[in-house]
Design a protein around this motif. Structure first.
Motif, PDB file in Angstrom:
ATOM      1  N   SER A  58       0.821  -1.221   0.000  1.00 41.51           N
ATOM      2  CA  SER A  58       0.000   0.000   0.000  1.00 41.51           C
ATOM      3  C   SER A  58       0.849   1.263   0.000  1.00 41.51           C
ATOM      4  N   SER A  59       2.074   1.157  -0.502  1.00 44.27           N
ATOM      5  CA  SER A  59       2.980   2.307  -0.470  1.00 44.27           C
ATOM      6  C   SER A  59       2.459   3.452  -1.338  1.00 44.27           C
ATOM      7  N   LEU A  60       2.667   4.677  -0.856  1.00 47.10           N
ATOM      8  CA  LEU A  60       2.280   5.887  -1.567  1.00 47.10           C
ATOM      9  C   LEU A  60       3.521   6.685  -1.943  1.00 47.10           C
ATOM     10  N   SER A  61       3.468   7.338  -3.078  1.00 44.09           N
ATOM     11  CA  SER A  61       4.612   8.122  -3.567  1.00 44.09           C
ATOM     12  C   SER A  61       4.501   9.560  -3.072  1.00 44.09           C
ATOM     13  N   LEU A  62       4.769   9.743  -1.788  1.00 39.91           N
ATOM     14  CA  LEU A  62       4.704  11.075  -1.200  1.00 39.91           C
ATOM     15  C   LEU A  62       5.875  11.924  -1.691  1.00 39.91           C
ATOM     16  N   GLN A  63       5.631  13.223  -1.816  1.00 41.48           N
ATOM     17  CA  GLN A  63       6.637  14.182  -2.290  1.00 41.48           C
ATOM     18  C   GLN A  63       7.196  13.783  -3.653  1.00 41.48           C
ATOM     19  N   THR A  64       6.319  13.199  -4.454  1.00 39.86           N
ATOM     20  CA  THR A  64       6.685  12.801  -5.821  1.00 39.86           C
ATOM     21  C   THR A  64       5.633  13.341  -6.782  1.00 39.86           C
ATOM     22  N   TYR A  65       6.067  13.889  -7.900  1.00 44.42           N
ATOM     23  CA  TYR A  65       5.140  14.427  -8.902  1.00 44.42           C
ATOM     24  C   TYR A  65       4.543  13.264  -9.683  1.00 44.42           C
ATOM     25  N   LEU A  66       3.239  13.093  -9.559  1.00 45.66           N
ATOM     26  CA  LEU A  66       2.557  11.992 -10.240  1.00 45.66           C
ATOM     27  C   LEU A  66       1.892  12.488 -11.518  1.00 45.66           C
ATOM     28  N   ARG A  67       1.997  11.676 -12.558  1.00 46.48           N
ATOM     29  CA  ARG A  67       1.379  12.003 -13.843  1.00 46.48           C
ATOM     30  C   ARG A  67       0.464  10.872 -14.270  1.00 46.48           C
ATOM     31  N   MET A  68      -0.533  11.224 -15.086  1.00 42.62           N
ATOM     32  CA  MET A  68      -1.403  10.222 -15.686  1.00 42.62           C
ATOM     33  C   MET A  68      -1.479  10.466 -17.191  1.00 42.62           C
ATOM     34  N   TRP A  69      -1.604   9.360 -17.913  1.00 43.47           N
ATOM     35  CA  TRP A  69      -1.709   9.430 -19.362  1.00 43.47           C
ATOM     36  C   TRP A  69      -2.919   8.622 -19.834  1.00 43.47           C
ATOM     37  N   HIS A  70      -3.648   9.148 -20.799  1.00 46.93           N
ATOM     38  CA  HIS A  70      -4.695   8.370 -21.448  1.00 46.93           C
ATOM     39  C   HIS A  70      -4.037   7.341 -22.365  1.00 46.93           C
ATOM     40  N   LYS A  71      -4.542   6.116 -22.327  1.00 47.30           N
ATOM     41  CA  LYS A  71      -4.020   5.047 -23.167  1.00 47.30           C
ATOM     42  C   LYS A  71      -5.135   4.493 -24.053  1.00 47.30           C
ATOM     43  N   GLU A  72      -4.722   3.747 -25.066  1.00 45.36           N
ATOM     44  CA  GLU A  72      -5.694   3.152 -25.977  1.00 45.36           C
ATOM     45  C   GLU A  72      -6.595   2.174 -25.214  1.00 45.36           C
ATOM     46  N   SER A  73      -7.889   2.234 -25.507  1.00 45.21           N
ATOM     47  CA  SER A  73      -8.839   1.372 -24.831  1.00 45.21           C
ATOM     48  C   SER A  73      -8.603  -0.095 -25.174  1.00 45.21           C
ATOM     49  N   TYR A  74      -8.937  -0.973 -24.224  1.00 45.60           N
ATOM     50  CA  TYR A  74      -8.853  -2.409 -24.483  1.00 45.60           C
ATOM     51  C   TYR A  74     -10.063  -2.900 -25.271  1.00 45.60           C
ATOM     52  N   GLY A  75     -11.132  -2.089 -25.303  1.00 41.42           N
ATOM     53  CA  GLY A  75     -12.351  -2.510 -25.987  1.00 41.42           C
ATOM     54  C   GLY A  75     -13.513  -1.601 -25.615  1.00 41.42           C
ATOM     55  N   GLU A  76     -14.695  -1.935 -26.060  1.00 38.11           N
ATOM     56  CA  GLU A  76     -15.890  -1.132 -25.840  1.00 38.11           C
ATOM     57  C   GLU A  76     -16.197  -1.012 -24.348  1.00 38.11           C
ATOM     58  N   ASN A  77     -16.595   0.169 -23.937  1.00 40.56           N
ATOM     59  CA  ASN A  77     -16.972   0.483 -22.550  1.00 40.56           C
ATOM     60  C   ASN A  77     -15.788   0.471 -21.583  1.00 40.56           C
ATOM     61  N   ILE A  78     -14.556   0.582 -22.105  1.00 41.30           N
ATOM     62  CA  ILE A  78     -13.369   0.558 -21.247  1.00 41.30           C
ATOM     63  C   ILE A  78     -12.523   1.806 -21.508  1.00 41.30           C
ATOM     64  N   SER A  79     -12.281   2.601 -20.472  1.00 33.27           N
ATOM     65  CA  SER A  79     -11.345   3.721 -20.581  1.00 33.27           C
ATOM     66  C   SER A  79     -10.100   3.380 -19.780  1.00 33.27           C
ATOM     67  N   VAL A  80      -8.937   3.728 -20.322  1.00 36.29           N
ATOM     68  CA  VAL A  80      -7.662   3.291 -19.745  1.00 36.29           C
ATOM     69  C   VAL A  80      -6.741   4.494 -19.522  1.00 36.29           C
ATOM     70  N   LEU A  81      -6.200   4.580 -18.311  1.00 32.61           N
ATOM     71  CA  LEU A  81      -5.171   5.562 -17.991  1.00 32.61           C
ATOM     72  C   LEU A  81      -4.047   4.858 -17.255  1.00 32.61           C
ATOM     73  N   SER A  82      -2.842   5.398 -17.378  1.00 30.73           N
ATOM     74  CA  SER A  82      -1.718   4.877 -16.614  1.00 30.73           C
ATOM     75  C   SER A  82      -1.131   5.993 -15.770  1.00 30.73           C
ATOM     76  N   CYS A  83      -0.434   5.598 -14.712  1.00 27.86           N
ATOM     77  CA  CYS A  83       0.148   6.547 -13.764  1.00 27.86           C
ATOM     78  C   CYS A  83       1.564   6.099 -13.441  1.00 27.86           C
ATOM     79  N   ASN A  84       2.443   7.049 -13.167  1.00 30.64           N
ATOM     80  CA  ASN A  84       3.832   6.715 -12.857  1.00 30.64           C
ATOM     81  C   ASN A  84       4.040   6.386 -11.378  1.00 30.64           C
ATOM     82  N   GLY A  85       2.954   6.113 -10.668  1.00 32.59           N
ATOM     83  CA  GLY A  85       3.048   5.775  -9.256  1.00 32.59           C
ATOM     84  C   GLY A  85       2.761   4.316  -8.973  1.00 32.59           C
TER      85      GLY A  85
END
Length: 252
Positions: free
Chosen positions: A43-70
């Motif tokens: 359950s570690s958290l990335s405190l004092q770290t700049y977190l980013r998220m990116w939209h990624k290609e969907s795996y299929g219908e009704n699915i939205s995908v994002l990734s994070c550097n944490g």
């Protein structure tokens, strides 16, 4: 139905992708997962770290995908505290993880931690782990079985807690009849620490080891190593209730 998914193997993990495709039959799926493997991040958290998220290609219908550097927990906090705060999920699903998360290994697992974040927010949740996700045919069977478990407990039975499912590749047929609902056991390892030297002669260590099957017979560790799928209810609360009164009485 809105389902939030995460994992600790990264957003490109076959286990996550295959499970998201199956769960999209139940409703909308939002994935926020690490941008790379984060196994055993707990359950570690990335405190004092700049977190980013990116939209990624969907795996299929009704699915939205994002990734994070944490970490996995970072992904869950970002989702449930911010990204989905006006569109909260009805269910949190973490996995399918590559490898078991049985017994005491749950303490280290990012996959289990993802499910427990759901518990913190009062959202029903489940951690899904399989012996392997590298065999395509087995992954299809494992994800189908996991889908059946999700549908039974969270759709039909309206279960409100947190569950952890482990799925073996070899052994009994993956069915409700063979499912063992049991408590966590102690998962020990053989040769857990390997001592070695790098090319320059500097001493180092490698953490791995072979999982040992010996455990009390009423636990997930015992049954998973004998070819049975296991299901365990979990809670974030680590209070030792049996010892609470004894410890309290000692100061009176």
């Amino acid at each position: 139905m809105h389902i939030f998914m995460t994992n600790d193997d990264g957003f490109e993990s076959p286990g996550l992708i295959e499970m998201a495709k199956k769960l999209s039959r139940l409703g909308r799926v939002t994935v926020i997962a690490p941008n790379r493997g984060r196994s055993s991040c707990s359950s570690s958290l990335s405190l004092q770290t700049y977190l980013r998220m990116w939209h990624k290609e969907s795996y299929g219908e009704n699915i939205s995908v994002l990734s994070c550097n944490g970490t996995t927990a970072d992904c869950c906090k970002l989702a449930l505290e911010h990204w989905l705060r006006n569109d909260m999920p009805d269910l949190v699903v973490s996995g399918i993880n590559n490898g078991y998360n049985s017994g005491t290994d749950c303490l280290y697992s990012g996959t289990v931690a993802g499910a427990l974040e759901g518990a913190v927010f009062g959202i029903p949740s489940i951690a899904l782990s399989a012996e392997t996700i590298k065999d395509k045919d087995f992954l299809d069977k494992a994800s189908t079985f996991a889908f059946d478990i999700v549908r039974k407990y969270f759709v039909q039975e309206k279960y409100r807690g947190t569950l952890s499912l482990n799925i073996p590749k070899e052994g009994k047929e993956l069915s409700l009849d063979n499912l063992k609902v049991v408590k966590l056991g102690v998962q020990r390892y053989e040769n857990a620490i390997r001592e070695m030297k790098d090319p320059s002669g500097h001493l180092g260590f490698w953490l791995s080891g072979k999982m040992l099957p010996d455990a009390a017979p009423d636990t997930d560790v015992f049954w998973i190593h004998r070819g049975y799928p296991t299901l365990t209810p979990l809670t974030w609360n680590m209070t030792d209730r049996d010892a609470l009164e004894k410890v309290r009485a000692s100061i009176q």
